[in-house]
Scaffold this active site. Structure first.
Site, mmCIF file in Angstrom:
data_model
loop_
_atom_site.group_PDB
_atom_site.id
_atom_site.type_symbol
_atom_site.label_atom_id
_atom_site.label_comp_id
_atom_site.label_asym_id
_atom_site.label_seq_id
_atom_site.Cartn_x
_atom_site.Cartn_y
_atom_site.Cartn_z
ATOM 1 C CE LYS A 74 -4.141 -1.887 2.215
ATOM 2 N NZ LYS A 74 -5.113 -1.728 3.320
ATOM 3 C CG ASP A 110 -8.344 0.303 3.464
ATOM 4 O OD1 ASP A 110 -9.175 -0.523 3.052
ATOM 5 O OD2 ASP A 110 -7.106 0.141 3.364
#
Length: 291
Positions: A74, A110
């Site tokens: 990420k 997220d």
């Protein structure tokens, strides 16, 4: 004419059990789309996380419409992208890449996924003093979400003191001095005695990491518990907290809502969040209703 065929994928390590392909493809089927969701597992490929840039370039060249990105890529993916959304820039973490006119743009769903799940599942809980366990990639996202939802102060607790300190410093830069603090696990008893709630963002409780992230006696009925783990949905922490009378939120909502936002980014179409939430319940085990 609107596009009706999509090719997307997920890059990460050990992602064989991921529910993302089924989540996305089920919703696409309901919308009458041809939608192929492929797993690109760096463990299976035998390449290091640093290969994420090559994988993103290959996917773009092969005609993918977008990618989801998960652990441990990420942060590493950022230097290989052409642009970032404001959310991804603030977090310095990307979990969704959209290919637009040959450019790769990074997003983070997220944050929005956790915020939507929390607002739905624990709408009226107090947020003045929140303790968050875990300062990794998921931890950064949910801490941002919790402060965005109006938390007064989030204290980040992590076994890696430097990681907790770095996240707290980043949060204070973004939200204002004093909104975040950091602590080591030995201070948990005092912190939880005074807290309104706990956000749990460590792997403890996953099928491969069973157990509780801290001693059960530190829980008390005045606490709410929000879990990030969604496999299983009913972690030992949630089960123990619920038996003690705590308000709880499982990790299924975050998983569903981040997929909702990613689907929208990939297709430009509006997914049905309620249906995707039901899909998570079916795929991972019944989503426990908020108590």
């Amino acid at each position: 004419m609107a596009k009706d065929s999509y090719l997307v994928g997920l890059i990460g390590a050990g992602i064989g059990p991921s529910l993302s392909p089924a989540l996305h493809e089920r919703e696409a089927d309901r919308q009458g789309l041809r939608y192929l969701y492929r797993l690109i597992d760096i463990d299976t490929l035998g390449v290091p996380p640093e290969a994420v840039g090559d994988l993103v370039r290959s996917a773009r060249d092969l005609g993918f419409d977008g990618l989801n990105i998960t652990h441990p890529c990420k942060q590493l993916v950022i230097e290989h992208l052409d642009g970032l959304s404001a959310q991804a820039e603030a977090l310095r973490a990307v979990n969704t890449v959209v290919f637009e006119g040959g450019r790769a743009i990074g997003h983070n769903t997220d944050v929005t996924g956790f915020a939507a799940s929390f607002a739905r599942g624990l709408p009226d809980v107090p947020l003045e003093r929140v303790v968050q366990l875990g300062a990794g990639g998921a931890g950064a996202a949910v801490a941002h979400a919790t402060l965005t939802l109006g938390a007064g102060r989030v204290t980040v607790v992590d076994a890696l003191a430097d990681r907790a300190a770095a996240l707290a410093a980043s949060l204070n830069r973004h939200f204002g001095e004093g909104r975040a603090a950091h602590a080591t696990p030995d201070r948990l008893a005092k912190l939880l005695a005074d807290a309104d709630g706990i956000v749990h963002a460590t792997p403890t409780g996953m099928a491969a990491h069973p157990g509780l992230p801290f001693p059960a006696e530190l829980l008390h009925p005045g606490l709410w518990i929000a879990e990030v783990v969604y496999r299983p949905l009913e972690t030992e922490l949630l089960r123990t907290a619920r038996a003690m009378g705590c308000a709880t939120l499982d990790g299924g909502g975050m998983a569903a809502f981040q997929a909702v936002d990613a689907f929208r980014l990939f297709t430009g179409r509006e997914p049905d969040a309620a249906r995707m939430l039901a899909d998570i319940g079916e795929l991972a085990g019944a989503v426990s209703a908020p108590k």
